[in-house]
Motif scaffolding. Structure first.
Motif, mmCIF file in Angstrom:
data_model
loop_
_atom_site.group_PDB
_atom_site.id
_atom_site.type_symbol
_atom_site.label_atom_id
_atom_site.label_comp_id
_atom_site.label_asym_id
_atom_site.label_seq_id
_atom_site.Cartn_x
_atom_site.Cartn_y
_atom_site.Cartn_z
ATOM 1 N N UNK A 196 0.742 -1.332 0.032
ATOM 2 C CA UNK A 196 -0.082 -0.035 0.059
ATOM 3 C C UNK A 196 0.846 1.273 0.114
ATOM 4 N N UNK A 197 0.881 1.841 -1.185
ATOM 5 C CA UNK A 197 2.045 2.946 -1.074
ATOM 6 C C UNK A 197 1.614 4.515 -0.745
ATOM 7 N N UNK A 198 0.394 4.703 -0.405
ATOM 8 C CA UNK A 198 0.287 6.062 0.132
ATOM 9 C C UNK A 198 0.901 6.005 1.702
ATOM 10 N N UNK A 199 1.641 7.060 2.255
ATOM 11 C CA UNK A 199 1.892 6.814 3.415
ATOM 12 C C UNK A 199 1.021 6.805 4.347
ATOM 13 N N UNK A 200 1.086 5.907 5.409
ATOM 14 C CA UNK A 200 -0.149 5.614 6.197
ATOM 15 C C UNK A 200 -0.173 5.804 7.765
ATOM 16 N N UNK A 201 1.233 6.369 8.101
ATOM 17 C CA UNK A 201 1.142 6.540 9.493
ATOM 18 C C UNK A 201 2.616 7.283 9.639
ATOM 19 N N UNK A 202 2.665 8.086 10.419
ATOM 20 C CA UNK A 202 4.242 8.865 10.826
ATOM 21 C C UNK A 202 4.620 9.074 12.239
ATOM 22 N N UNK A 203 5.788 9.275 12.493
ATOM 23 C CA UNK A 203 6.122 9.340 14.051
ATOM 24 C C UNK A 203 5.505 10.640 14.501
#
Length: 355
Positions: A199-206
């Motif tokens: 799944x290419x879209x960024x799905x989480x981030x710090x």
């Protein structure tokens, strides 16, 4: 029963966990998802933090280990807490958006997957740390190891289906620092032809509270132990595929490129004794030639500002009129995820040392 459980391993990070649960509790009011927290015998107020959220949401569950079982052990505990068809192993300081959660649930409702591997690292869906890899299905574990195995070290990228969970033997690899990774690819090899969705879209981030504590162990963990972990994966993966995966982590994260090593030297995580101790692994993991690695490790601290500015100038893509850039600069420009904070370079795995 809920389709998905978010399982969070944690240890002595009550502030980060509180911020994450505040966000997740809001999402739970609109989505049928469970949240399980595995507390690795914290000595802070982690238990009280979770208790305050459990009073508001019956979908938040808490488990406390009787003793600290280590990072790998707590990963195994967290993965075993839920009975849902899918488990998302999430770092305690990684933020999930509502759009992301809704998208993952749509994927799970429409298809049956053994693994959904999520991009992440940035709140903008188009700026995840993996660039140039469109969403698609994988059925060949070796191809996945070569192309995206390096990214699967980030625990928050893993949404694991029940069939694959049953084939994963996480406890066997306790103490490797990469037990989840070894067991993941070992389980896929046991299945034979797993169904995996990238799944290419960024799905989480710090979150803004993300922290990093392994600066002085980066070379040990992400060179020596990483190369050992890839070779320890059970199954018929070729030597060429394993080596490609080993090298990809140091290059694609930027951690062991010239700029990454300069950053590490500036933070006190690289010296001559360290590079000599891990020479063999560095040769496998870093794109830099050995003389350059030694030179970086020997640079006086007072010179680093000038050297880093020069190295960063090499990273800029050339203008049409400019002469061709050095190969190192071209390689770096291909992979734009290059932030100076080491926790952004290595991903959530490195921030989970004692979870």
């Amino acid at each position: 029963m809920a389709m998905l459980a978010i399982c969070i391993p944690t240890f002595n990070r009550a502030a980060q966990l509180k911020a994450n649960l505040t966000h997740l509790a809001d999402l739970l009011s609109r989505h049928d998802v469970e949240v399980h927290v595995s507390d690795n015998c914290s000595t802070d107020d982690t238990g009280a933090v979770v208790a305050s959220f459990r009073e508001r949401s019956p979908r938040i569950f808490y488990h406390r280990n009787a003793t600290n079982v280590g990072m790998d052990g707590n990963f195994a505990v967290a993965l075993g807490l839920a009975n849902t068809p899918y488990v998302w192993l999430l770092g305690d300081d990684d933020v999930v958006s509502e759009v992301t959660l809704g998208g993952v649930l749509e994927l799970l409702a429409d298809e049956t997957y053994d693994l959904i591997l999520l991009n992440g690292g940035h709140p903008d869906p188009d700026r995840g740390r993996v660039q140039g890899e469109p969403s698609r299905d994988f059925h060949d574990p070796e191809r996945l190891l070569v192309e995206l195995g390096w990214h699967a070290t980030w625990i928050s990228s893993l949404v694991i289906g029940r069939r694959l969970l049953g084939a994963m033997d996480v406890p066997t690899y306790d103490g490797t620092y990469f037990s989840h990774f070894i067991a993941l690819f070992g389980g896929m090899a046991a299945i034979g032809q797993p169904r995996v969705r990238w799944h290419a879209p960024s799905s989480f981030h710090p979150s803004h509270l993300a922290s990093f504590s392994w600066t002085r162990r980066v070379i040990e963990i992400f060179a020596t132990r990483w190369s050992q972990a890839v070779r320890a994966i059970p199954g018929p993966y070729s030597a060429e595929a394993r080596q490609a995966c080993i090298r990809a982590h140091g290059v694609r994260t930027g951690l062991l490129t010239m700029v990454g090593l300069l950053n590490l030297r500036a933070k006190g995580g690289l010296d001559l004794a360290e590079v000599r101790r891990h020479r063999e692994a560095l040769a496998q993991c870093s794109p830099c030639p050995w003389p350059l690695i030694v030179a970086i490790a020997a640079i006086p601290q007072s010179w680093l500002g000038t050297v880093r500015r020069f190295a960063l100038r090499l990273r800029r893509p050339p203008s049409p009129e400019a002469p061709p850039a050095p190969a190192e600069a071209v390689e770096t420009a291909r992979f734009p995820f290059r932030q100076t904070a080491l926790d952004r370079l290595t991903g959530d795995h490195a921030r989970s040392a004692e979870r």
